[in-house]
Each structure stands twice: as structure tokens, then as C-alpha cells.
Design an enzyme around this catalytic site. Structure first.
Site, PDB file in Angstrom:
ATOM      1  N   LYS A   9       0.820  -1.188  -0.012  1.00  0.00           N
ATOM      2  CA  LYS A   9      -0.036  -0.123   0.055  1.00  0.00           C
ATOM      3  C   LYS A   9       1.042   1.376   0.069  1.00  0.00           C
ATOM      4  CE  LYS A   9      -3.976  -2.350   2.220  1.00  0.00           C
ATOM      5  NZ  LYS A   9      -5.011  -2.147   3.243  1.00  0.00           N
ATOM      6  N   TYR A  49     -12.345  -1.802  -4.116  1.00  0.00           N
ATOM      7  CA  TYR A  49     -12.682  -2.092  -2.693  1.00  0.00           C
ATOM      8  C   TYR A  49     -14.306  -1.932  -2.632  1.00  0.00           C
ATOM      9  CZ  TYR A  49      -8.298  -2.029  -0.202  1.00  0.00           C
ATOM     10  OH  TYR A  49      -7.131  -2.403   0.194  1.00  0.00           O
ATOM     11  N   ASN A 112      -2.284   0.150   7.018  1.00  0.00           N
ATOM     12  CA  ASN A 112      -1.537  -1.154   7.436  1.00  0.00           C
ATOM     13  C   ASN A 112      -0.930  -2.071   6.367  1.00  0.00           C
ATOM     14  OD1 ASN A 112      -3.677  -1.998   5.547  1.00  0.00           O
ATOM     15  ND2 ASN A 112      -5.059  -3.053   7.285  1.00  0.00           N
ATOM     16  N   HIS A 115      -2.175  -5.482   1.286  1.00  0.00           N
ATOM     17  CA  HIS A 115      -3.430  -5.978   1.150  1.00  0.00           C
ATOM     18  C   HIS A 115      -3.226  -7.573   0.706  1.00  0.00           C
ATOM     19  CE1 HIS A 115      -7.399  -7.039  -0.698  1.00  0.00           C
ATOM     20  NE2 HIS A 115      -6.773  -7.628  -1.658  1.00  0.00           N
ATOM     21  N   GLU A 126      -9.292 -10.417  -8.133  1.00  0.00           N
ATOM     22  CA  GLU A 126      -8.460  -9.531  -7.771  1.00  0.00           C
ATOM     23  C   GLU A 126      -7.192  -9.391  -8.716  1.00  0.00           C
ATOM     24  OE1 GLU A 126      -9.556  -8.826  -3.043  1.00  0.00           O
ATOM     25  OE2 GLU A 126      -7.771  -9.544  -3.611  1.00  0.00           O
TER      26      GLU A 126
HETATM   27  N1  UDP Z   1      -9.927  -0.676   6.922  1.00  0.00           N
HETATM   28  C1  UDP Z   1      -9.994   0.576   7.517  1.00  0.00           C
HETATM   29  N2  UDP Z   1     -10.663   0.653   8.951  1.00  0.00           N
HETATM   30  C2  UDP Z   1     -11.761  -0.325   9.194  1.00  0.00           C
HETATM   31  C3  UDP Z   1     -11.572  -1.657   8.646  1.00  0.00           C
HETATM   32  C4  UDP Z   1     -10.631  -1.817   7.502  1.00  0.00           C
HETATM   33  O1  UDP Z   1      -9.446   1.684   7.363  1.00  0.00           O
HETATM   34  O2  UDP Z   1     -12.079  -0.498  10.379  1.00  0.00           O
HETATM   35  C5  UDP Z   1      -9.005  -0.737   6.021  1.00  0.00           C
HETATM   36  C6  UDP Z   1      -7.756  -1.332   6.004  1.00  0.00           C
HETATM   37  O3  UDP Z   1      -6.775  -0.725   5.222  1.00  0.00           O
HETATM   38  C7  UDP Z   1      -8.244  -2.696   5.369  1.00  0.00           C
HETATM   39  C8  UDP Z   1      -9.070  -2.563   4.361  1.00  0.00           C
HETATM   40  O4  UDP Z   1      -9.884  -1.398   4.896  1.00  0.00           O
HETATM   41  O5  UDP Z   1      -6.932  -3.412   5.147  1.00  0.00           O
HETATM   42  C9  UDP Z   1      -9.940  -3.738   3.907  1.00  0.00           C
HETATM   43  O6  UDP Z   1     -10.634  -4.186   5.055  1.00  0.00           O
HETATM   44  P1  UDP Z   1     -10.780  -5.693   5.073  1.00  0.00           P
HETATM   45  O7  UDP Z   1     -11.783  -5.902   6.315  1.00  0.00           O
HETATM   46  O8  UDP Z   1     -11.018  -6.429   4.137  1.00  0.00           O
HETATM   47  O9  UDP Z   1      -9.259  -5.914   5.839  1.00  0.00           O
HETATM   48  P2  UDP Z   1      -8.244  -6.983   5.447  1.00  0.00           P
HETATM   49  O10 UDP Z   1      -8.665  -8.035   4.727  1.00  0.00           O
HETATM   50  O11 UDP Z   1      -7.105  -5.976   4.671  1.00  0.00           O
HETATM   51  O12 UDP Z   1      -7.431  -7.454   6.744  1.00  0.00           O
HETATM   52 MG    MG Z   2     -10.172  -7.972   3.024  1.00  0.00          MG
END
Ligand code: UDP
Ligand code: MG
Length: 138
Positions: A9, A49, A112, A115, A126
Site C-alpha cells: 500500500k 474495494y 496497514n 492487502h 483481484e
Molecule cells: N480498514 C479501515 N478501517 C477499518 C477496517 C478496515 O481503514 O475499520 C481498511 C484497512 O486498510 C483494511 C481494508 O480497509 O486493510 C480492507 O478491510 P478488510 O476488512 O478487508 O481487511 P483486510 O482483509 O485487509 O485485513
Molecule cells: Mg479484506
């Protein structure tokens, strides 16, 4: 052998972490079989997304994901989807295990680091979002 989509990211690319992250993948026997650096438009990030459209964090997430260059990549290996999720750690870096990418380098739940696809169905979708068949060299 399984394939998964990974994205380094903008927060991690801007900190010059592409190499250390790729070294983690390779040490874990994941092969980087496609890779490109690009910058998404906000609209493209919104499309990627789409499943999160109704969530409160959606617009901020899409702003971040289009704020600078990313590195999109296809990782290939045994159980690549689950293995990559293990290397990434929990979504919120504060809850991620020590040694995971998100724990080591994550700034916040949004910023974070990486992805990773969460299922074979989403991995196929994807990967297709970023790469054509011709660009994936196993
Ligand atoms: N995210 C965020 N706030 C939240 C949850 C998710 O900003 O409360 C962002 C974070 O960057 C995350 C992405 O949205 O990686 C996609 O969320 P997902 O639940 O799919 O998490 P991941 O699969 O990336 O662990
Ligand atoms: Mg996810």
C-alpha cells in the site's frame, strides 16, 4: 500451487519498504510471479474495494489507496492465500502478531502496509483487476 493478489500500500511504498516486504514473501517460499508499480485513481480504488462501499471507512480507505504509488503483485506457492494472510497479520496492526508485516510496519488500521486476497474466488477476481494472463509468469 495457489495464487493470491498482494498490494504493497502507499504508506509502505512511500517508506521504501518494498524490498523488505518482498524478502519476507520469498523467505516464506512465496514466489513473486507478477509485479508492477502503479498509482490508482480514486475511482479505481473505489472499484477495487467495492465490497466495502457501505462501510464507514470506505472513502478514507479509497483516498489513501489512491494517494501515491502502490506495488501490485501475484504471489504463488502452497496455500499462498492463507500463508500471505499469516505473514500480513490482523487488519489492525495493534492486534497483529509480533513479526507480521502489519505489526512491524503498520501505522493504523487504515495504513496497514499490505492487502492480501481472502479466498480463491477473490484472488482470481483481484488478480484479474491488475494483471492479464500474459503478465503472470510462473
Ligand atoms: N480498514 C479501515 N478501517 C477499518 C477496517 C478496515 O481503514 O475499520 C481498511 C484497512 O486498510 C483494511 C481494508 O480497509 O486493510 C480492507 O478491510 P478488510 O476488512 O478487508 O481487511 P483486510 O482483509 O485487509 O485485513
Ligand atoms: Mg479484506
Amino acid at each position: 500451487m495457489e495464487k493470491t493478489l498482494s498490494i504493497i500500500k502507499p504508506d509502505a511504498v512511500s517508506k521504501n519498504l518494498t524490498g523488505v516486504i518482498n524478502a519476507k514473501f520469498e523467505q516464506a517460499k512465496l514466489r513473486i510471479v507478477a509485479q508492477k508499480r502503479l498509482q490508482l485513481t480514486t475511482t479505481q480504488a473505489e472499484e477495487f474495494y467495492e465490497v466495502h462501499r457501505e462501510r464507514a471507512f470506505y472513502s478514507s480507505l479509497c483516498e489513501h489507496m489512491s494517494s501515491g504509488p502502490i506495488v501490485a503483485q501475484v504471489l504463488c506457492g502452497e496455500n499462498a492465500i492463507a500463508k500471505n494472510r499469516d505473514l500480513m497479520g490482523a487488519t489492525n496492526p495493534a492486534n497483529a502478531d509480533v513479526g507480521t508485516l502489519r505489526r512491524e510496519y503498520g501505522e493504523s488500521i487504515e495504513r496497514n502496509v499490505v492487502h492480501g486476497s481472502d479466498s480463491p474466488e477473490n484472488a482470481a477476481l483481484e488478480i484479474g483487476f491488475f494483471f492479464s494472463k500474459l503478465e503472470i509468469i510462473e
